[in-house]
Design an enzyme around this catalytic site. Structure first.
Site, PDB file in Angstrom:
ATOM      1  N   SER A  62      29.837   0.430  17.539  1.00 49.37           N
ATOM      2  CA  SER A  62      29.345   1.463  16.618  1.00 49.37           C
ATOM      3  C   SER A  62      28.825   2.698  17.332  1.00 49.37           C
ATOM      4  O   SER A  62      28.768   3.776  16.739  1.00 49.37           O
ATOM      5  CB  SER A  62      28.254   0.893  15.708  1.00 49.37           C
ATOM      6  N   GLY A  99      30.117  -3.097  15.189  1.00 49.73           N
ATOM      7  CA  GLY A  99      29.924  -4.534  15.270  1.00 49.73           C
ATOM      8  C   GLY A  99      30.788  -5.243  16.285  1.00 49.73           C
ATOM      9  O   GLY A  99      30.715  -6.469  16.415  1.00 49.73           O
ATOM     10  N   ASN A 127      26.668  -5.861  21.992  1.00 49.86           N
ATOM     11  CA  ASN A 127      26.495  -6.856  20.933  1.00 49.86           C
ATOM     12  C   ASN A 127      26.449  -8.273  21.501  1.00 49.86           C
ATOM     13  O   ASN A 127      25.735  -9.144  20.992  1.00 49.86           O
ATOM     14  CB  ASN A 127      27.616  -6.743  19.904  1.00 49.86           C
ATOM     15  N   ASP A 210      16.974   3.221  11.340  1.00 49.46           N
ATOM     16  CA  ASP A 210      17.151   1.799  11.636  1.00 49.46           C
ATOM     17  C   ASP A 210      16.736   1.446  13.056  1.00 49.46           C
ATOM     18  O   ASP A 210      16.685   0.278  13.435  1.00 49.46           O
ATOM     19  CB  ASP A 210      18.595   1.362  11.387  1.00 49.46           C
ATOM     20  N   HIS A 213      20.869   3.217  15.963  1.00 51.99           N
ATOM     21  CA  HIS A 213      21.930   4.158  16.305  1.00 51.99           C
ATOM     22  C   HIS A 213      21.374   5.569  16.549  1.00 51.99           C
ATOM     23  O   HIS A 213      20.462   6.005  15.854  1.00 51.99           O
ATOM     24  CB  HIS A 213      22.972   4.215  15.185  1.00 51.99           C
TER      25      HIS A 213
END
Length: 235
Positions: A62, A99, A127, A210, A213
């Protein structure tokens, strides 16, 4: 600091693949075109000597995809603008997928490399680290991706984006994860970006609400970090 979401549904994965293949398939390479735009916009753009353009491919999660910002604000698109402004004979393709893990990247690399690339920027592994996946598997997957690049585009320069994770998984895991990227870069004679999120990671004002990012301002800093490494590679 986290920076990726969970993997999307299979439909989203297919859509991501189709977007990359459409961009390459239409042969669009107008220096005014942002390669992160929609397939319709790509098809409508005016080609500019596509056979002579070399490709810079950004392959990641992402962060590369530009989650939460406009496509034109993602760091890969900003690199494309820098390339265009200098009149360099390259086009930028964004093959980021939110993701994505290294296992996912390994599974789709053959689809993405349908045409040769000049520079391959590999931004995967974050990730894996956040999920505490075995680093032996992450290493194997990253190596397999680079092996595929070497096979399909032997002359390509591979740029590996180094990542870091918080110490949630323990000091040993965190340290080994951080050092893994340099080890792989040295082994494969790849160019290393020591830490992609340098001066961005963990800074609230440069990240979206969040806390995961980068904001548009954060992407500008990331783009500058990447550009310092990539610019000397462009002929």
């Amino acid at each position: 600091m986290k920076f990726c979401l969970n993997r999307k549904t299979p439909y989203s994965v297919i859509s991501g693949l189709l977007l990359v293949l459409t961009v390459w398939g239409c042969g669009s390479s107008d220096t005014k075109t942002n390669t992160t735009t929609t397939p319709a916009e790509q098809a409508a753009s005016k080609p500019d000597s596509p056979a002579k353009k070399q490709t810079i491919l950004f392959y990641g999660n992402s962060l590369t995809a530009g989650y939460g910002v406009e496509p034109s604000q993602a760091f890969s698109a900003l690199i494309g603008k820098k390339v265009d402004s200098l009149g360099l004979n390259y086009r930028v393709v964004n093959a980021g997928l939110s993701g994505e893990t290294t296992a996912g990247g390994k599974s789709r690399i053959g689809w993405v490399l349908r045409q040769p690339v000049a520079i391959f920027v590999l931004e995967l592994g974050g990730n894996d680290g956040l999920r505490g996946l075995p680093l032996a598997d992450t290493r194997k997957n990253l190596q397999a991706i680079m092996d595929t690049v070497r096979q399909k585009s032997p002359q390509a320069t591979i740029v590996l984006a180094g990542m870091q994770i918080p110490p949630n998984m323990g000091t040993s895991y965190t340290k080994e994860f951080r050092g893994m990227f340099k080890e792989l870069a040295d082994k494969n004679k790849a160019v290393l970006i020591p830490f992609l999120l340098e001066n961005v990671g963990g800074i609230p004002k440069l990240n979206q609400p969040d806390g995961i990012h980068p904001t548009p301002a954060g992407h500008k800093i990331v783009a500058n970090t990447v550009w310092k490494v990539i610019r000397p590679l462009l002929k």
